[in-house]
Design an enzyme around this catalytic site. Structure first.
Site, PDB file in Angstrom:
ATOM      1  CG  ASP A 266      55.802  28.167  59.554  1.00 56.08           C
ATOM      2  OD1 ASP A 266      55.191  27.860  58.521  1.00 56.08           O
ATOM      3  OD2 ASP A 266      55.245  28.254  60.661  1.00 56.08           O
ATOM      4  CG  ASP A 270      53.155  33.427  59.271  1.00 53.42           C
ATOM      5  OD1 ASP A 270      53.268  33.597  58.049  1.00 53.42           O
ATOM      6  OD2 ASP A 270      53.262  32.307  59.817  1.00 53.42           O
ATOM      7  NE  ARG A 323      50.493  29.088  54.209  1.00 54.76           N
ATOM      8  CZ  ARG A 323      50.865  28.519  55.356  1.00 54.76           C
ATOM      9  NH1 ARG A 323      51.646  29.189  56.186  1.00 54.76           N
ATOM     10  NH2 ARG A 323      50.459  27.314  55.672  1.00 54.76           N
TER      11      ARG A 323
END
Length: 432
Positions: A266, A270, A323
């Site tokens: 993933d 984050d 991202r």
């Protein structure tokens, strides 16, 4: 499109020739088009691909579509909007009186030919009961060589400096390891590696998950104490089966510095669910996909609005995809990063986002910035862009980082050589 997005072909060729020469000198094999993929123009974000379903003590839940799998809507907006969550209540949070060079966030990067080892940006900002981020400074110092030793060292809230020696592989079925407050986790030398799992800076523990559900929604904020005062440095992350580093559930004052990240299942780093006061600096992201996410879902405004302050500086985005970061609701200061051969976009501007970008060097990218429901981006003329297919969406309305702290960014022209030589794991000794 503003003129700074377009350089003459001669200028672009000169820059890329210089960067190739630097890559050869550094022994780098992943720089520029000759070593990796060039930017494409499919207009879509890539599928996450195969791998085990994310798990751990709480769900990552970071869909780009805005629909959250299992994430609550945060109906209790009063708690989510409060700036007092975790304000000094963190177990053993410490006073933060021993500054690592940040204090109230007024230090500058200093530049020069060597990576600045001091803390700069939002993690050095005085808020929520902490003056700055010191990690385990002043606590016991331990060296760990196994997963069991690492888990025991990071699991409580006692100040501690944990030095990682060699490769630590996670047991089968373990995806994320919960990290307590007041911890410095730092690799010794150039070989310290986290293999097959990630670090979860997250006070929503497995016991709370079992009792109250997967996510720390705003109406559950009174049930737990957020994690705070964590430093993660000089580690290489490989084969992560969920996120490499996850900061969530109102965690605050976290510094992620001088690490190397390879592609995870993933995200690589984050920051979400009401977390705050984070600096991500001098890291090397190698061909990562979901590189740095800030704010996990379009519906999470009640928990995220007024939070998610993150500084991203002097990171090497090396053939990454997306991202770099992507931002929802938060305020992101993106400066002095080197982005080369970005497959999709550099900065994603989502719902409620406010971004300030200065002094970055972007070699080749499909889009300098992409509209995901937001356009509040200040893109200053101090950025350098070599080649882009679509430019960006900046409107000049991003926040001013100077209202929080003072920085003196390095000239963008110096960033490729500086970051390639100094970012990533192995540039520190682990004795810092």
């Amino acid at each position: 499109m503003s003129i700074h997005h377009y350089k003459s072909q001669l200028d672009v060729a000169t820059r890329r020739s210089t960067l190739r020469a630097a890559a050869v000198a550094l022994g780098c094999v992943t720089l520029l088009a000759a070593c990796g993929q060039s930017a494409t123009d499919d207009g879509t974000e890539p599928d996450p691909g195969g791998g085990a379903a994310p798990g751990g003590s709480s769900s990552s839940g970071s869909p780009d579509s805005g629909s959250s799998s299992g994430d609550g809507s945060g109906a209790s907006s009063g708690i989510g909007a409060s700036s007092g969550i975790g304000s000094g209540a963190s177990s053993g949070g410490g006073s933060g009186t021993s500054s690592t060079g940040g204090g109230s966030g007024t230090s500058s990067t200093g530049g020069g030919s060597n990576a600045d080892p001091t803390l700069v940006g939002f993690a050095a900002y005085s808020a929520d009961g902490l003056d700055t981020t010191t990690g385990g400074a002043g606590g016991e110092v331990v060296t760990v060589t196994s997963y069991a030793e690492l888990a025991a060292a990071v699991g409580d809230h006692t100040p501690r400096v944990i030095r990682v020696s060699g490769t630590i592989a996670g047991p089968g079925g373990v995806e994320m390891l919960d990290v307590g407050s007041n911890k410095t986790i730092i690799g010794l030398g150039a070989s310290a590696t986290i293999d097959g799992f990630g670090l979860d800076v997250n006070g929503w523990t497995p016991d709370l998950v079992a009792a109250h559900g997967v996510t720390c929604d705003p109406d559950k904020a009174s049930l737990f104490t957020p994690i705070s005062n964590v430093v993660i440095r000089n580690l290489t992350f490989i084969n992560s089966t969920d996120d490499s580093i996850n900061v969530q559930c109102y965690s605050h004052h976290v510094w992620v510095d001088h690490n190397t990240f390879y592609k995870s299942y993933d995200g690589s780093v984050d920051v979400k669910r009401g977390s705050d006061w984070v600096t991500v600096s001098w890291n090397h992201f190698v061909e990562t996909d979901k590189t740095m996410l800030l704010g996990h879902d379009d519906s999470n405004g009640p928990q995220d609005t007024g939070r998610l302050h993150v500084t991203y500086h002097h990171n090497w985005l090396d053939h990454t995809i997306q991202r770099n970061p992507r931002v929802r609701f938060g305020q992101a200061h993106v400066f002095n990063n080197f982005a080369n051969e970005i497959n999709d976009y550099f900065i994603g501007v989502g719902t409620g986002a406010s971004v300030h970008a200065d002094g970055n060097y972007v070699d080749v990218v499909k889009r300098t910035s992409k509209d995901y429901g937001g356009t509040d981006l200040t893109w200053t003329d101090t950025n350098v862009v070599g080649e882009t297919l679509h430019g960006g969406v900046e409107n000049g309305r991003g926040f001013d980082p100077g209202t929080y702290y003072t920085t003196t960014p390095d000239p963008a022209a110096d960033i490729p050589a500086m970051v390639m030589s100094q970012a990533g794991a192995g540039k520190l000794t682990g004795m810092e």
